[in-house]
Design a protein around this motif. Structure first.
Motif, PDB file in Angstrom:
ATOM      1  N   SER A   1       0.840  -1.188   0.000  1.00 45.96           N
ATOM      2  CA  SER A   1       0.000   0.000   0.000  1.00 45.96           C
ATOM      3  C   SER A   1       0.880   1.246   0.000  1.00 45.96           C
ATOM      4  N   LEU A   2       0.281   2.365  -0.357  1.00 44.34           N
ATOM      5  CA  LEU A   2       0.989   3.641  -0.312  1.00 44.34           C
ATOM      6  C   LEU A   2      -0.008   4.734   0.046  1.00 44.34           C
ATOM      7  N   SER A   3       0.509   5.823   0.577  1.00 41.69           N
ATOM      8  CA  SER A   3      -0.324   6.963   0.949  1.00 41.69           C
ATOM      9  C   SER A   3       0.229   8.221   0.303  1.00 41.69           C
TER      10      SER A   3
ATOM     11  N   ARG B   1     -10.283  -0.405  -3.304  1.00 45.35           N
ATOM     12  CA  ARG B   1      -8.991  -0.437  -2.618  1.00 45.35           C
ATOM     13  C   ARG B   1      -8.449   0.959  -2.310  1.00 45.35           C
ATOM     14  N   LEU B   2      -9.235   1.973  -2.629  1.00 48.73           N
ATOM     15  CA  LEU B   2      -8.797   3.348  -2.414  1.00 48.73           C
ATOM     16  C   LEU B   2      -9.619   4.006  -1.314  1.00 48.73           C
ATOM     17  N   SER B   3      -8.979   4.882  -0.578  1.00 49.60           N
ATOM     18  CA  SER B   3      -9.678   5.650   0.448  1.00 49.60           C
ATOM     19  C   SER B   3      -9.101   7.053   0.502  1.00 49.60           C
ATOM     20  N   ILE B   4      -9.922   7.983   1.003  1.00 52.63           N
ATOM     21  CA  ILE B   4      -9.498   9.375   1.124  1.00 52.63           C
ATOM     22  C   ILE B   4     -10.060   9.930   2.430  1.00 52.63           C
ATOM     23  N   ARG B   5      -9.279  10.780   3.076  1.00 52.19           N
ATOM     24  CA  ARG B   5      -9.738  11.403   4.313  1.00 52.19           C
ATOM     25  C   ARG B   5      -9.196  12.816   4.402  1.00 52.19           C
ATOM     26  N   ASP B   6     -10.095  13.726   4.747  1.00 53.59           N
ATOM     27  CA  ASP B   6      -9.725  15.130   4.859  1.00 53.59           C
ATOM     28  C   ASP B   6      -9.476  15.474   6.327  1.00 53.59           C
ATOM     29  N   HIS B   7      -8.285  15.975   6.613  1.00 48.83           N
ATOM     30  CA  HIS B   7      -7.945  16.459   7.952  1.00 48.83           C
ATOM     31  C   HIS B   7      -7.949  17.983   7.884  1.00 48.83           C
TER      32      HIS B   7
ATOM     33  N   THR C   1      -4.971  19.256   5.273  1.00 43.60           N
ATOM     34  CA  THR C   1      -4.336  18.137   4.575  1.00 43.60           C
ATOM     35  C   THR C   1      -5.373  17.059   4.278  1.00 43.60           C
ATOM     36  N   PHE C   2      -5.292  16.467   3.106  1.00 41.03           N
ATOM     37  CA  PHE C   2      -6.070  15.254   2.872  1.00 41.03           C
ATOM     38  C   PHE C   2      -5.133  14.151   2.391  1.00 41.03           C
ATOM     39  N   ILE C   3      -5.471  12.930   2.782  1.00 39.04           N
ATOM     40  CA  ILE C   3      -4.596  11.780   2.536  1.00 39.04           C
ATOM     41  C   ILE C   3      -5.341  10.736   1.726  1.00 39.04           C
ATOM     42  N   VAL C   4      -4.712  10.282   0.664  1.00 40.20           N
ATOM     43  CA  VAL C   4      -5.249   9.211  -0.176  1.00 40.20           C
ATOM     44  C   VAL C   4      -4.425   7.953   0.063  1.00 40.20           C
TER      45      VAL C   4
END
Length: 203
Positions: free
Chosen positions: A31-33, A74-80, A85-88
């Protein structure tokens, strides 16, 4: 189409409002972010992860809905939003996942009649999984002794058990191959020599 200086300045400044890595690399099956940072003016807007060679024609894969983690396969996203910052995250990577992606933020004015945003391109590469030290040692043992099999001797069976997932260390395998196996063969040779048929006086 002609743009006024004010609008042109807005577009140019918007392109600097989102930053992220130009390229990331993951391994097959891993996996990678990807972490993208944005300016405070985009804090309340949706964030996207899209795929394509061009910013204007890329296909949105996953998008934020507030600060909750959103998934699409298999993908996810979250907004901080507190960190701007948002991370995929991409999981269980395959070779087909390599390509050109975009971190994107889009905002809308005038009831949706005019929308604008900013994007940053991210090149994703997927490399073969790295062999562990144990797998490398087992491969070297196979190259040195290609004829080993469980039917031939006990040492070969130990080698195969170890290489198929035994919890023993690579050091133990090296001792097995370079110390125990020659010792075993020496003992077998000695037994055969002692039990060889003796010739009588007449030859």
């Amino acid at each position: 189409m002609w743009l006024s200086p004010a609008l042109l300045l807005l577009c140019l400044s918007g392109s600097l409002s989102l930053t992220g890595p130009s390229s990331v690399t993951g391994t097959l099956g891993g996996s990678l972010s990807v972490q993208c940072q944005y300016e405070k003016e985009y804090q309340s807007y949706k964030k996207y992860w899209c795929r394509g060679q061009n910013e204007g024609t890329c296909d949105n894969i996953v998008e934020t809905q507030g600060e909750a983690k959103e998934k699409n396969g298999r993908l996810s996203i979250r907004d901080h939003a507190d960190r701007l910052t948002f991370i995929v995250t991409m999981e269980n990577l395959t070779a087909d996942d390599a390509g050109s992606y975009w971190c994107r933020v889009r905002k809308t004015w005038y009831l949706g009649f005019w929308s604008s945003g900013t994007s940053v391109q991210v090149k994703v590469s997927v490399s073969p999984a790295r062999k562990t030290a144990e797998e490398t040692t087992c491969q070297a043992a196979s190259d040195i002794f290609p004829g080993l099999s469980t039917k031939q001797n006990f040492s070969a069976e130990e080698v195969l058990i170890h290489c198929s997932g035994s919890s023993s260390s690579s050091v133990h395998l090296l001792l097995l191959v370079f110390l125990k196996l020659p010792l075993f063969l020496t003992l077998v040779g000695a037994v055969l020599w002692v039990n060889r048929p003796l010739k009588g006086p007449g030859g």
